[in-house]
Design an enzyme around this catalytic site. Structure first.
Site, mmCIF file in Angstrom:
data_model
loop_
_atom_site.group_PDB
_atom_site.id
_atom_site.type_symbol
_atom_site.label_atom_id
_atom_site.label_comp_id
_atom_site.label_asym_id
_atom_site.label_seq_id
_atom_site.Cartn_x
_atom_site.Cartn_y
_atom_site.Cartn_z
ATOM 1 N N ARG A 191 22.536 28.928 99.550
ATOM 2 C CA ARG A 191 21.234 28.318 99.268
ATOM 3 C C ARG A 191 20.962 28.329 97.759
ATOM 4 N NH1 ARG A 191 17.476 31.569 103.311
ATOM 5 N NH2 ARG A 191 19.061 33.132 102.903
ATOM 6 N N VAL B 108 16.208 39.545 105.685
ATOM 7 C CA VAL B 108 15.397 40.739 105.434
ATOM 8 C C VAL B 108 15.066 41.439 106.746
ATOM 9 C CG1 VAL B 108 13.122 41.501 104.608
ATOM 10 C CG2 VAL B 108 14.439 39.860 103.270
ATOM 11 N N CYS C 86 15.965 33.369 96.748
ATOM 12 C CA CYS C 86 14.776 34.112 96.287
ATOM 13 C C CYS C 86 14.260 33.667 94.925
ATOM 14 C CB CYS C 86 15.094 35.600 96.266
ATOM 15 S SG CYS C 86 15.628 36.197 97.857
ATOM 16 N N LEU D 59 21.861 41.082 82.587
ATOM 17 C CA LEU D 59 22.098 40.429 81.292
ATOM 18 C C LEU D 59 23.480 39.769 81.299
ATOM 19 C CD1 LEU D 59 20.649 42.865 78.558
ATOM 20 C CD2 LEU D 59 19.678 40.718 79.401
ATOM 21 N N LYS E 282 19.769 32.440 118.272
ATOM 22 C CA LYS E 282 20.092 33.565 117.392
ATOM 23 C C LYS E 282 19.962 34.898 118.141
ATOM 24 C CE LYS E 282 18.378 33.790 113.003
ATOM 25 N NZ LYS E 282 17.285 34.038 112.036
ATOM 26 N N GLY F 52 25.854 33.107 82.345
ATOM 27 C CA GLY F 52 26.705 32.354 83.271
ATOM 28 C C GLY F 52 26.176 30.966 83.499
#
Ligand code: UGA
Length: 432
Positions: free
Chosen positions: A327, A11, A260, A250, A35, A253
């Site tokens: 993740r 983000v 998140c 919708l 980083k 799966g």
């Protein structure tokens, strides 16, 4: 404007580079010096379409820079965004230690008015605590405001989401903060919802929880379809054309994943508990999502009988296409379950291989989808990368031990696959 972004994760980096692209001068800060050094050399730590070029262009134009010093960034900026991680604690609560530490450091570095904006996904009332922490650590004469400005960007299309959002939410408690943030976002031209800080914080958790609910709802409908022979794709189409429902989110799966939804739902359920509300609906949403993975593994078992020593080709590792993020990926979870059953796995993903190597032992990582299909007893689709939609199925059929595709993302035309001689099993859609 001069902006500091504290926390250069997904983000933070996208937000920083996009504000720079809009003409602001941005310093992105992180305490991970490795980083920051890489970013200074224009090495981008994540895969996100378009990010690379945008970073290079804005560094070159001197609108974007990187630093490990909160002090320097605060001295040189009027607006400071906090975008540090809020990882889950063992009990599901969000760990806000990073936010508190950053708030303290910002306070100590401030010498005149600053607007401090929460960008990280945080529990309701974090704004109050940020304000309190700053007050405790600041020279009393200095004025400041705290605001909440939750981010709604999706990985894989983060830049487009930032530049063309459906809405921008700003939670403010002063006219000055409102003016700064509305003028910062003016060039984007999206509707701006101005609220108090608590409502802005709640909008973020409520939105992610609602989207996760939509996914679990359609996955539950897919179960009914599997039991009755109805087709979930048609049901979603029929429901989605109703403007009150909408077609997005919708797609049935193997369940939602990522950094998140799973984390935010856990945190939100915990916050609600803290305030005395038992959000049972969200607990069931989580439960349906959890079960969806085993239901898919059971489909594979039904098709192959014994999994021990069967060779399964897998397409997909990332939690969704256009990202290297694994993740909480449903694909990884399913592969681990298949390994536990004794199956041998050969997998391909366009971006998710490097990160998966560290957590998946005993798996063969392949060069392309064809190597994953070679000599396999079935080919399983776990992430809907568009390149998996356009495969040479005649070649795939020749390479496989038997022509069986089990599709966890419903991406193929079942009539076509049947014509080509495949047995095709997917989620919530009748066999033909
Ligand atoms: C999500 C939200 O969509 C963003 O608005 C939000 O800003 C972000 O979380 C966040 O809080 O930072 P993201 O996790 O990047 O974004 O990914 P999504 O596109 O929302 O997908 C989440 C998961 O749901 C994926 O595993 C995806 O495969 C799954 N999904 C999505 C479905 O199974 N079916 C669908 O119909 C849609």
């Amino acid at each position: 404007m001069k902006i500091a972004i504290i926390g250069t994760g997904y983000v933070g980096l996208v937000t920083g580079v996009c504000f720079a692209e809009l003409g602001n001068k941005v310093i992105c800060v992180d305490n991970d010096s490795k980083k920051i050094n890489s970013l200074k050399k224009l090495i981008i730590p994540i895969y996100e379409p378009g990010l690379d070029d945008l970073v290079k262009r804005n560094v070159k134009n001197k609108r974007l820079s990187f630093s490990t010093s909160i002090k320097d960034a605060v001295n040189n900026s009027e607006v400071i965004f906090i975008a540090v991680g809020t990882p889950p604690r063992e009990n599901g609560e969000a760990d806000l230690t990073g936010i508190e530490n950053v708030a303290r450091s910002i306070a100590k570095a401030m010498s005149s008015y600053r607007l401090i904006v929460e960008k990280s996904t945080v529990p309701i009332e974090t704004g109050i605590w940020v304000e309190h922490t700053i007050k405790l650590n600041i020279n009393k004469k200095i004025k400041f405001d705290v605001a909440s400005n939750p981010e709604f960007l999706r990985e894989g299309q983060a830049i487009d989401d930032f530049m063309h959002p459906d809405r921008i939410v700003i939670g403010v408690e002063s006219q000055r903060a409102k003016e700064i943030l509305t003028s910062l976002y003016k060039p984007i031209g999206a509707p701006i919802v101005v609220t108090d800080i608590k409502s802005a914080e709640l909008i973020k958790h409520a939105s992610n929880s609602f989207l996760a609910t939509k996914i679990s709802f359609i996955n539950a409908i897919a179960q009914i379809c599997d039991l009755t022979g109805a087709d979930v794709a048609k049901v979603a189409e029929g429901m989605g054309l109703d403007k009150r429902i909408g077609r997005a989110f919708l797609n049935a799966g193997i369940g939602y994943g990522g950094s998140c939804f799973p984390k935010d739902l856990d945190a939100f359920v915990k916050i609600c508990e803290k305030y005395g509300y038992d959000f049972k609906l969200l607990k069931i949403v989580k439960d349906i999502n959890h079960r969806q993975k085993q239901i898919f593994v059971d489909k594979i078992k039904d098709a192959l009988w014994i999994l021990k020593d069967k060779c399964i080709g897998v397409l997909g590792l990332a939690f969704k296409p256009n990202t290297d993020d694994i993740r909480e990926s449903a694909a990884i979870d399913i592969i681990k379950r298949l390994l536990q059953e004794g199956a041998s796995i050969q997998v391909f993903d366009p971006q998710g291989m490097e990160k998966s190597k560290a957590i998946l032992e005993g798996v063969k990582f392949c060069r392309d989808p064809y190597e994953a299909a070679k000599k396999s007893d079935c080919l399983v689709v776990l992430t809907e990368w568009s390149e998996f939609k356009e495969l040479d199925f005649k070649l795939i059929k020749k390479l496989m031990r038997q022509p069986l595709i089990i599709d966890g993302r419903n991406i193929y035309d079942k009539v076509l696959l049947k014509k080509l001689g495949f047995r095709y099993i997917c989620v919530g859609r009748p066999k033909i």
